[in-house]
Design a protein around this motif. Structure first.
Motif, short mmCIF file in Angstrom:
data_model
loop_
_atom_site.label_atom_id
_atom_site.label_comp_id
_atom_site.label_asym_id
_atom_site.label_seq_id
_atom_site.Cartn_x
_atom_site.Cartn_y
_atom_site.Cartn_z
N SER A 229 0.81 -1.21 0.00
CA SER A 229 0.00 0.00 0.00
C SER A 229 0.84 1.26 0.00
N LEU A 230 2.14 1.12 0.27
CA LEU A 230 3.05 2.27 0.32
C LEU A 230 3.81 2.48 -0.98
N LEU A 231 3.57 1.61 -1.95
CA LEU A 231 4.20 1.76 -3.26
C LEU A 231 3.32 2.62 -4.18
N PRO A 232 3.90 3.55 -4.91
CA PRO A 232 3.12 4.30 -5.91
C PRO A 232 2.78 3.40 -7.09
N ALA A 233 1.82 3.81 -7.86
CA ALA A 233 1.33 3.00 -8.98
C ALA A 233 2.44 2.69 -9.99
N ASP A 234 3.30 3.67 -10.27
CA ASP A 234 4.35 3.44 -11.27
C ASP A 234 5.37 2.41 -10.78
N ALA A 235 5.59 2.34 -9.46
CA ALA A 235 6.52 1.35 -8.92
C ALA A 235 5.95 -0.05 -9.09
N ILE A 236 4.65 -0.20 -8.84
CA ILE A 236 4.00 -1.49 -9.03
C ILE A 236 4.01 -1.88 -10.50
N ALA A 237 3.73 -0.91 -11.37
CA ALA A 237 3.71 -1.17 -12.81
C ALA A 237 5.09 -1.58 -13.33
N ASN A 238 6.14 -1.06 -12.71
CA ASN A 238 7.50 -1.36 -13.15
C ASN A 238 8.11 -2.56 -12.44
N GLY A 239 7.29 -3.28 -11.68
CA GLY A 239 7.73 -4.55 -11.14
C GLY A 239 8.44 -4.51 -9.80
N CYS A 240 8.38 -3.41 -9.09
CA CYS A 240 9.00 -3.38 -7.76
C CYS A 240 8.10 -4.06 -6.74
N GLN A 241 8.71 -4.72 -5.79
CA GLN A 241 8.00 -5.48 -4.77
C GLN A 241 8.24 -4.85 -3.41
N ASP A 242 7.20 -4.85 -2.59
CA ASP A 242 7.37 -4.26 -1.26
C ASP A 242 8.31 -5.09 -0.41
#
Length: 524
Positions: A229-242
């Motif tokens: 929930s603390l990741l921005p949308a672009d981070a999720i879209a670019n494959g970053c994992q919490d």
């Protein structure tokens, strides 16, 4: 008993003169009756002004050997002379981090701990301060003069300095830019340990997903991405994992600390937006075990398997605010060592006393002292229960804070109390000292933080200063006190600990640990 000391050390030239200089140095610590025999022949060794050598020496009477300070110094000198370098391989490597435990934290912490034992305090030593090797460590990040924990811990665990705020990635990536971080992930000490067949573990009094412990198992361009929930949308879209999700898929053998909220969904009181219950997912893996209370940890069969312990929603409470359900740092350390010691190849363990840092940020010296005392007690257990012939034990800090000690308090003055000084004859005064504004003041203060006061300053009573909730006065008002930029100390014992010395770059500590553990120089 007398000793010889040269009145001056004139300059010499050539090989003969090097011999003379060495003889003079030896003479400064040689008893008079035997000193002359260590010197070159006077006929062949003259000062540059042709003055005979012995005329340049003067006799000085030695201090009495019955003086307790003298005897203590002699005992320390004797112990140092018996110290021998250990060049064996390190079966185990234990890195202990006092987060934010700068030099002033060490000084005030040792005085406080000593005073709790009825001593004046200044003469006391924290357990790790007696380790035989030490150095000063520079803590800057590649982009900050005064650093943060993510960048400094990355330096310690990977051998590479990097930006503030990033987790085990190099400085080529931009902070909070997921796309830029791909391919910048750094090899860590735990990678080295696992390649050598060793077990790995991390213990902390903070959230396990907090910056310092996160570096042991995760890679992220943003330390604050602890849950999805603390990741921005672009981070999720670019494959970053919490970070919490990365822990669940890591190879850690044991991980103990706080931060349950980062592992469970909002419906269960956590902060995860993806609906995943990572604590349950951990337990569903073969051989994985989960504990959430001190009693469960103490009763656990730690002979094998992978263990996750989450003992608080966020950080563990401060020492004096824990109930019986929350383990101490020593409890968790004992459990981790018990589990990891079952690996015949050895282990690598990181232990963090993380709430020293938080107390400093709050401007609360008392709690910082209590957390430092807990670290001291934990390291004392380690020193007495690890085989230090094959274990490299290092104790350091990732960075400092702006805590200061000042004001000429008399010997034994309560370290977190109001200053009482001495009179002109060196005798302690019974009344608190007062500044030009007529008000009292404390020894411990901060450069900045929430304890800042306006003029006129309030008068401080001893009872107020000794309160666990008292905020030391600060110069610059800030909501949260900042880190300090000065060097921190590192103390060590065990294989290759003797390589420490002088003032060193922080990332060099990794290279010492890796070499002691593997015997191999780091890869380029």
């Amino acid at each position: 008993m007398t000793y010889l000391f040269p009145k001056s050390f004139p300059r010499y030239q050539g090989q003969k003169n090097s011999t003379m200089t060495a003889a003079l140095l030896a003479c400064t610590v040689t008893v008079l009756s035997g000193c002359a025999s260590t010197l070159p022949d006077q006929d062949s060794a003259q000062h540059t002004d042709n003055t005979p050598l012995m005329s340049g020496l003067t006799a000085v009477t030695s201090p009495t050997t019955t003086n307790e300070w003298y005897q203590n110094g002699q005992q320390q000198a004797d112990r140092r002379q018996q110290q021998a370098a250990n060049t064996g391989m390190a079966k185990n490597v234990v890195l202990v981090i006092g987060d934010g435990m700068g030099i002033t934290s060490l000084t005030s912490g040792r005085i406080y701990s000593g005073q709790q034992l009825g001593m004046d305090g200044e003469e006391y030593h924290l357990s790790f301060e007696s380790l035989p090797y030490s150095a000063l460590i520079k803590t800057y990040n590649t982009d900050l003069q005064t650093p943060d924990s993510a960048g400094t811990m990355t330096a310690l665990m990977t051998g590479t300095k990097t930006r503030a705020g990033v987790i085990a990635i190099n400085a080529d990536a931009e902070r909070s830019n997921c796309a830029s971080s791909h391919g910048t992930e750094l090899h860590t000490l735990f990678n080295d340990a696992r390649q050598a067949g060793k077990a790995t573990g991390v213990v902390t009094t903070t959230r396990l997903t907090h910056a310092t412990p996160a570096v042991t198992y995760a890679h992220s361009p943003e330390r604050n991405w602890e849950a999805d929930s603390l990741l921005p949308a672009d981070a999720i879209a670019n494959g970053c994992q919490d970070i919490a999700a990365q822990l669940i898929s890591s190879d850690l053998d044991i991980a103990l600390g706080g931060g349950l909220g980062m592992f469970v969904p909002e419906a269960d009181g956590g902060v995860r937006a993806d609906g995943r219950h990572l604590a349950n997912e951990w337990q569903q893996q073969a051989g994985h075990h989960y504990v959430s209370t001190r009693q469960q940890l103490l009763e656990a069969d730690l002979s094998d398997g992978e263990w996750l312990g989450l003992f608080a929603e966020s950080h563990l409470p401060y020492v004096e605010e824990r109930d019986e359900n929350v383990p101490s740092l020593t409890d968790m350390t004992k459990a981790a060592v018990k589990r990891l010691s079952n690996n015949p190849q050895g282990f690598s363990l990181v232990i963090e006393a993380g709430r020293i840092d938080h107390a400093h940020h709050a401007g609360n010296g008392y709690r910082a002292l209590k957390e430092t005392e807990e670290l001291h007690q934990t390291v004392d257990w380690l020193i007495n229960n690890l085989d230090l012939s094959n274990t490299l034990l290092l104790v350091t800090a990732d960075h400092s804070h702006t805590l200061t000690l000042a004001g000429y308090p008399t010997r034994g003055n309560p370290i977190n109390g109001v200053v009482k000084t001495n009179n002109e004859h060196g005798q302690p005064l019974s009344e608190p000292s007062r500044l030009e504004d007529g008000q009292t003041y404390t020894s411990m203060n901060y450069r900045n933080g929430p304890g800042a006061v306006s003029v006129p300053r309030p008068d401080i009573t001893e009872q107020e200063a000794l309160s666990k909730d008292y905020l030391q006065q600060a110069l610059v008002p800030l909501e949260s006190e900042t880190h300090g930029g000065e060097d921190v100390a590192v103390y060590a014992v065990g294989p290759f600990a003797h390589l420490l010395g002088g003032t060193m770059e922080q990332h060099w500590i990794y290279h010492l640990m890796r070499y002691a553990m593997t015997g191999e120089a780091p890869e380029n």
